[in-house]
Design a protein around this motif. Structure first.
Motif, short mmCIF file in Angstrom:
data_model
loop_
_atom_site.label_atom_id
_atom_site.label_comp_id
_atom_site.label_asym_id
_atom_site.label_seq_id
_atom_site.Cartn_x
_atom_site.Cartn_y
_atom_site.Cartn_z
N LYS A 54 0.84 -1.20 0.00
CA LYS A 54 0.00 0.00 0.00
C LYS A 54 0.87 1.25 0.00
O LYS A 54 0.62 2.20 -0.74
CB LYS A 54 -0.92 0.00 1.22
CG LYS A 54 -2.06 -0.99 1.14
CD LYS A 54 -2.90 -0.98 2.41
CE LYS A 54 -4.00 -2.02 2.34
NZ LYS A 54 -4.80 -2.07 3.57
N GLY A 55 1.91 1.24 0.82
CA GLY A 55 2.77 2.41 0.94
C GLY A 55 3.57 2.71 -0.32
O GLY A 55 3.79 3.87 -0.67
N LEU A 56 3.99 1.67 -1.03
CA LEU A 56 4.80 1.86 -2.23
C LEU A 56 3.98 2.22 -3.46
O LEU A 56 4.49 2.84 -4.38
CB LEU A 56 5.62 0.60 -2.52
CG LEU A 56 6.78 0.33 -1.57
CD1 LEU A 56 7.33 -1.08 -1.75
CD2 LEU A 56 7.88 1.37 -1.78
N LEU A 57 2.72 1.80 -3.50
CA LEU A 57 1.94 2.01 -4.72
C LEU A 57 0.47 2.30 -4.47
O LEU A 57 -0.06 3.31 -4.92
CB LEU A 57 2.09 0.79 -5.64
CG LEU A 57 1.35 0.83 -6.97
CD1 LEU A 57 1.84 1.98 -7.85
CD2 LEU A 57 1.50 -0.50 -7.73
N TRP A 58 -0.22 1.44 -3.77
CA TRP A 58 -1.68 1.40 -3.84
C TRP A 58 -2.39 2.48 -3.05
O TRP A 58 -3.52 2.84 -3.39
CB TRP A 58 -2.17 0.00 -3.44
CG TRP A 58 -1.69 -1.01 -4.42
CD1 TRP A 58 -0.60 -1.84 -4.29
CD2 TRP A 58 -2.21 -1.28 -5.72
NE1 TRP A 58 -0.43 -2.60 -5.42
CE2 TRP A 58 -1.40 -2.28 -6.31
CE3 TRP A 58 -3.28 -0.77 -6.45
CZ2 TRP A 58 -1.64 -2.78 -7.59
CZ3 TRP A 58 -3.52 -1.27 -7.71
CH2 TRP A 58 -2.70 -2.26 -8.27
N ASN A 59 -1.81 3.04 -1.99
CA ASN A 59 -2.50 4.10 -1.23
C ASN A 59 -2.68 5.36 -2.06
O ASN A 59 -3.70 6.05 -1.95
CB ASN A 59 -1.73 4.43 0.05
CG ASN A 59 -2.04 3.45 1.16
OD1 ASN A 59 -2.95 2.64 1.06
ND2 ASN A 59 -1.28 3.52 2.23
N GLU A 60 -1.67 5.71 -2.84
CA GLU A 60 -1.71 6.89 -3.71
C GLU A 60 -1.45 6.42 -5.13
O GLU A 60 -0.47 6.80 -5.77
CB GLU A 60 -0.66 7.91 -3.27
CG GLU A 60 -0.84 8.44 -1.86
CD GLU A 60 -2.05 9.35 -1.73
OE1 GLU A 60 -2.45 9.95 -2.76
OE2 GLU A 60 -2.61 9.44 -0.63
#
Length: 199
Positions: A54-60
């Motif tokens: 999530k932190g590397l790609l999917w959150n933003e």
């Protein structure tokens, strides 16, 4: 007349699973090979925790699309079969085919995004807001891919601008991408330099 700006919180407020993490779950369940390869471009590997992914790609997601590790794609090219046993004929075609396939992931991503959106059931979604009235002359700018405004609230399409596209429109492929102009320029410079060196 009022202008409503509608974002994903609107769909989430209607209990729809429309976050980009939900899209990732769809990919994991339906296109796991694509997901694994796609995430590797962003230096995400199967052993990573969900919070790391999530932190590397999917959150933003849209902002992070620009952070592709193009070095991974270039490094992988060193192991492709160039067909040199028959001389240098076809090397350019082989490289073109390889890189076209590798960098074509955004088209596949868009196609799978469309499949995901089509799988989101909005037929039974009930209204959650009394502010939205189909009889008013209010206008809507929607960043959502779904047709909740049209289906649930009976807002006519001429009152809605879908920034990311809508599947209800003809040729309605969803729009996905990033706005990192700096990244685009950086990759163009790398391309020009590589062309000079390896022409």
């Amino acid at each position: 007349m009022k202008l409503f700006i509608i974002g994903n919180g609107f769909d989430l407020g209607h209990k729809l699973k429309t976050s980009y993490w939900d899209f990732r779950t769809f990919l994991e369940n339906n296109y796991p090979d694509f997901l694994r390869e796609f995430e590797s471009y962003y230096n995400i590997y199967p052993g990573f925790s969900d919070s790391e992914k999530k932190g590397l790609l999917w959150n933003e997601f849209e902002s992070n699309l620009a952070n592709i590790g193009e070095d991974v794609i270039v490094e992988n090219a060193t192991s492709i079969d160039m067909g040199l046993e028959s001389g240098d004929i076809g090397i350019e075609d082989t490289l073109y085919e390889y890189f076209s396939e590798q960098f074509n992931y955004i088209d596949k991503l868009q196609k799978y995004l469309r499949y995901w959106i089509q799988s989101i059931r909005i037929r039974d979604v009930l209204p959650q807001s009394k502010l939205i009235n189909s009889k008013s002359d209010d206008m809507y700018v929607s960043f959502n891919y779904t047709g909740v405004l049209e289906n649930t609230y009976k807002i006519t399409e001429d009152k809605i601008i879908h920034i990311h596209g809508s599947l209800r429109q003809r040729g309605g492929d969803p729009v996905i991408g990033h706005g990192s102009y700096g990244k685009i320029i950086s990759i163009q410079h790398r391309h020009e330099k590589a062309t000079e060196i390896f022409d």
